[in-house]
Design a protein around this motif. Structure first.
Motif, PDB file in Angstrom:
ATOM      1  N   PHE A  18       0.908  -1.176  -0.066  1.00 16.17           N
ATOM      2  CA  PHE A  18       0.016  -0.040  -0.017  1.00 16.17           C
ATOM      3  C   PHE A  18       1.098   1.108  -0.073  1.00 16.17           C
ATOM      4  CE2 PHE A  18       0.542  -0.220   4.533  1.00 16.17           C
ATOM      5  CZ  PHE A  18       0.854   1.312   4.977  1.00 16.17           C
ATOM      6  N   LYS A  19       2.165   1.144   0.611  1.00  8.55           N
ATOM      7  CA  LYS A  19       3.006   2.308   0.808  1.00  8.55           C
ATOM      8  C   LYS A  19       3.637   2.572  -0.889  1.00  8.55           C
ATOM      9  CE  LYS A  19       4.063   2.675   5.482  1.00  8.55           C
ATOM     10  NZ  LYS A  19       4.876   2.594   6.645  1.00  8.55           N
ATOM     11  N   GLN A  20       3.973   1.187  -1.351  1.00 11.71           N
ATOM     12  CA  GLN A  20       4.359   1.655  -3.027  1.00 11.71           C
ATOM     13  C   GLN A  20       3.280   2.368  -3.717  1.00 11.71           C
ATOM     14  OE1 GLN A  20       6.392  -1.728  -4.892  1.00 11.71           O
ATOM     15  NE2 GLN A  20       6.551  -2.729  -2.898  1.00 11.71           N
ATOM     16  N   ILE A  21       2.047   1.979  -3.452  1.00 10.34           N
ATOM     17  CA  ILE A  21       0.863   2.397  -4.458  1.00 10.34           C
ATOM     18  C   ILE A  21       0.796   4.041  -3.844  1.00 10.34           C
ATOM     19  CG2 ILE A  21      -1.473   2.576  -4.946  1.00 10.34           C
ATOM     20  CD1 ILE A  21      -1.321  -0.405  -4.325  1.00 10.34           C
ATOM     21  N   ALA A  22       0.859   4.210  -2.737  1.00 11.21           N
ATOM     22  CA  ALA A  22       0.709   5.682  -2.435  1.00 11.21           C
ATOM     23  C   ALA A  22       2.013   6.338  -2.903  1.00 11.21           C
ATOM     24  CB  ALA A  22       0.923   5.863  -0.824  1.00 11.21           C
ATOM     25  N   ASP A  23       3.226   5.934  -2.801  1.00 11.58           N
ATOM     26  CA  ASP A  23       4.481   6.243  -3.356  1.00 11.58           C
ATOM     27  C   ASP A  23       4.269   6.646  -4.790  1.00 11.58           C
ATOM     28  OD1 ASP A  23       5.774   6.134  -1.075  1.00 11.58           O
ATOM     29  OD2 ASP A  23       6.814   4.392  -1.654  1.00 11.58           O
ATOM     30  N   HIS A  24       3.629   5.960  -5.888  1.00 10.56           N
ATOM     31  CA  HIS A  24       3.471   6.224  -7.194  1.00 10.56           C
ATOM     32  C   HIS A  24       2.375   7.375  -7.387  1.00 10.56           C
ATOM     33  CE1 HIS A  24       4.395   1.504  -7.980  1.00 10.56           C
ATOM     34  NE2 HIS A  24       5.467   2.223  -7.603  1.00 10.56           N
ATOM     35  N   MET A  29       1.404  13.326  -8.387  1.00 11.56           N
ATOM     36  CA  MET A  29       0.885  14.654  -7.521  1.00 11.56           C
ATOM     37  C   MET A  29       1.880  15.684  -7.811  1.00 11.56           C
ATOM     38  SD  MET A  29      -1.370  13.262  -4.675  1.00 11.56           S
ATOM     39  CE  MET A  29      -2.631  11.970  -4.882  1.00 11.56           C
ATOM     40  N   ASN A  30       3.191  15.205  -7.544  1.00 13.14           N
ATOM     41  CA  ASN A  30       4.213  16.171  -7.422  1.00 13.14           C
ATOM     42  C   ASN A  30       4.890  16.423  -8.662  1.00 13.14           C
ATOM     43  OD1 ASN A  30       4.365  16.070  -4.592  1.00 13.14           O
ATOM     44  ND2 ASN A  30       5.712  14.329  -4.399  1.00 13.14           N
ATOM     45  N   GLY A  31       4.344  15.714  -9.929  1.00  8.89           N
ATOM     46  CA  GLY A  31       4.767  16.120 -11.093  1.00  8.89           C
ATOM     47  C   GLY A  31       3.488  16.892 -11.680  1.00  8.89           C
ATOM     48  N   SER A  32       3.345  16.475 -13.027  1.00  9.80           N
ATOM     49  CA  SER A  32       2.235  17.036 -13.892  1.00  9.80           C
ATOM     50  C   SER A  32       1.045  16.348 -14.073  1.00  9.80           C
ATOM     51  CB  SER A  32       2.732  17.926 -15.085  1.00  9.80           C
ATOM     52  OG  SER A  32       3.470  16.820 -15.969  1.00  9.80           O
ATOM     53  N   ALA A  33       1.282  15.005 -13.605  1.00  6.30           N
ATOM     54  CA  ALA A  33       0.302  13.780 -14.141  1.00  6.30           C
ATOM     55  C   ALA A  33      -0.964  14.018 -13.336  1.00  6.30           C
ATOM     56  CB  ALA A  33       0.961  12.543 -13.783  1.00  6.30           C
ATOM     57  N   SER A  66      -4.157  11.528   4.753  1.00  4.50           N
ATOM     58  CA  SER A  66      -3.422  11.818   6.117  1.00  4.50           C
ATOM     59  C   SER A  66      -2.478  12.875   5.798  1.00  4.50           C
ATOM     60  CB  SER A  66      -3.149  10.605   6.905  1.00  4.50           C
ATOM     61  OG  SER A  66      -1.824  10.014   6.148  1.00  4.50           O
ATOM     62  N   GLU A  67      -1.750  12.654   4.842  1.00  5.24           N
ATOM     63  CA  GLU A  67      -0.703  13.875   4.531  1.00  5.24           C
ATOM     64  C   GLU A  67      -1.094  14.926   3.735  1.00  5.24           C
ATOM     65  OE1 GLU A  67       1.635  11.524   1.765  1.00  5.24           O
ATOM     66  OE2 GLU A  67       2.424  10.097   3.330  1.00  5.24           O
ATOM     67  N   GLY A  68      -2.312  15.175   3.585  1.00  7.98           N
ATOM     68  CA  GLY A  68      -3.113  16.478   3.346  1.00  7.98           C
ATOM     69  C   GLY A  68      -2.745  16.551   1.825  1.00  7.98           C
ATOM     70  N   LEU A  69      -2.644  15.382   0.995  1.00  4.15           N
ATOM     71  CA  LEU A  69      -2.346  15.474  -0.427  1.00  4.15           C
ATOM     72  C   LEU A  69      -3.742  15.379  -1.160  1.00  4.15           C
ATOM     73  CD1 LEU A  69       0.841  13.563  -0.756  1.00  4.15           C
ATOM     74  CD2 LEU A  69       0.532  16.138  -0.763  1.00  4.15           C
ATOM     75  N   THR A  70      -4.806  14.889  -0.584  1.00  7.12           N
ATOM     76  CA  THR A  70      -5.946  14.545  -1.046  1.00  7.12           C
ATOM     77  C   THR A  70      -7.320  14.708  -0.240  1.00  7.12           C
ATOM     78  OG1 THR A  70      -5.992  12.133  -0.417  1.00  7.12           O
ATOM     79  CG2 THR A  70      -5.040  12.643  -2.525  1.00  7.12           C
ATOM     80  N   VAL A  71      -8.265  15.003  -0.961  1.00 10.43           N
ATOM     81  CA  VAL A  71      -9.584  15.135  -0.302  1.00 10.43           C
ATOM     82  C   VAL A  71     -10.544  14.060  -1.033  1.00 10.43           C
ATOM     83  CG1 VAL A  71      -9.175  17.323   0.525  1.00 10.43           C
ATOM     84  CG2 VAL A  71     -10.067  17.226  -1.723  1.00 10.43           C
ATOM     85  N   PHE A  79      -9.877  13.402  -4.860  1.00 10.32           N
ATOM     86  CA  PHE A  79      -9.365  14.545  -5.679  1.00 10.32           C
ATOM     87  C   PHE A  79      -7.916  14.892  -5.250  1.00 10.32           C
ATOM     88  CE2 PHE A  79     -13.729  14.476  -6.832  1.00 10.32           C
ATOM     89  CZ  PHE A  79     -13.856  14.657  -7.981  1.00 10.32           C
ATOM     90  N   VAL A  80      -6.851  15.497  -6.089  1.00  5.75           N
ATOM     91  CA  VAL A  80      -5.836  16.060  -5.415  1.00  5.75           C
ATOM     92  C   VAL A  80      -6.104  17.327  -4.689  1.00  5.75           C
ATOM     93  CG1 VAL A  80      -3.673  16.758  -5.929  1.00  5.75           C
ATOM     94  CG2 VAL A  80      -4.434  14.797  -7.206  1.00  5.75           C
TER      95      VAL A  80
END
Length: 261
Positions: A18-24, A29-33, A66-71, A79-80
């Motif tokens: 699950f952490k690998q998937i979150a990493d991807h 999100m950090n890029g433009s995709a 939990s990291e505040g990256l999505t809602v 969503f991002v």
């Protein structure tokens, strides 16, 4: 699945699936995709792509939330998170030139960065100073202070709350006690009263927000706050204001210029 490609899992990695998937997803999100506001692939799409159970996908998505990256929006998906415009908290933000232009620091800096500043939730009262505020202001115990509470927004998004404490013998009968403190804010009014500001002392800590702060700043889960306490001093050494400020950490960059001599 989407307009971009996610990598596959690494079966040789000791990192939980699950952490690998979150990493991807985080990398996308950090890029433009996956830009702010875009929809994250659905649970079913991610299950098909990775060949894992729904709970594994939910754990990955929960981690990102939990990291505040999505809602998560009920019935719509995940969503991002759209981030507020970043305001640079510069070391010269209280320079006299801003007041001379008739602008308080928040207004001046936000406009310079291209944002639209606003202030709401203004409340004014008079109360006995707390022991900490009294100590910072150099007041005897039991002395009263004028309290100005407000919330600051950029482009309609709340980014900080602030509560100022000014000795009552200074503020009473002045525009400082009005909701609109006038051009340049309360620091301009203090200088008009003869308290020419000399310097500010600030203490900044990072912590998780309290429940009321989450509500006031509309914080996503996992977003910490900066807790800043500032004391303003006149050129005679007298403390004339204490400001207790709570700022959304993802709305600010702390930027300071420090002399080397």
């Amino acid at each position: 699945m989407a307009d971009f490609a996610l990598p596959g899992l690494d079966p040789t990695s000791d990192r939980p699936v699950f952490k690998q998937i979150a990493d991807h997803l985080r990398e996308a999100m950090n890029g433009s995709a996956l830009p702010p506001g875009s929809k994250v692939p659905s649970e079913s799409q991610l299950m098909t792509h990775y060949g894992v159970a729904r709970m594994t996908i939910r754990n990955a998505l929960q981690l990102l939330q939990s990291e505040g990256l999505t809602v998560a929006e009920h019935g719509k998906g995940v969503f991002v998170r759209s981030r507020p415009q970043v305001r640079c908290l510069a070391s010269d933000r209280f320079a006299r030139r801003h007041r001379e232009q008739g602008k308080a620091a928040f207004i001046a800096e936000t406009e310079e960065s291209g944002g639209k500043p606003s202030v709401d939730s203004i409340q004014i009262s008079e109360q006995e100073a707390s022991p900490d505020v009294a100590k910072r202001l150099g007041l005897p115990a039991g002395q009263s202070v004028v309290v100005r509470s407000r919330r600051y927004l950029i482009n309609g998004h709340p980014v900080e709350t602030a509560i100022s404490y000014i000795p009552s013998h200074i503020a009473q009968g002045t525009q400082i006690t009005h909701p609109n403190s006038g051009p340049g804010g309360i620091y301009a009014r203090l200088e008009e009263l003869g308290y020419r500001l000399d310097h500010f002392d600030e203490e900044i800590r990072s912590r998780m927000p309290l429940r009321d702060e989450v509500k006031a700043l509309k914080l996503a889960p996992g977003i910490p706050v900066f807790h800043l306490i500032r004391t303003a001093y006149a050129d005679d050494g007298q403390a004339v204001e204490v400001c207790d400020t709570v700022m959304s950490s993802d709305a600010y960059v702390l930027s300071y210029q420090l002399p080397a001599r």
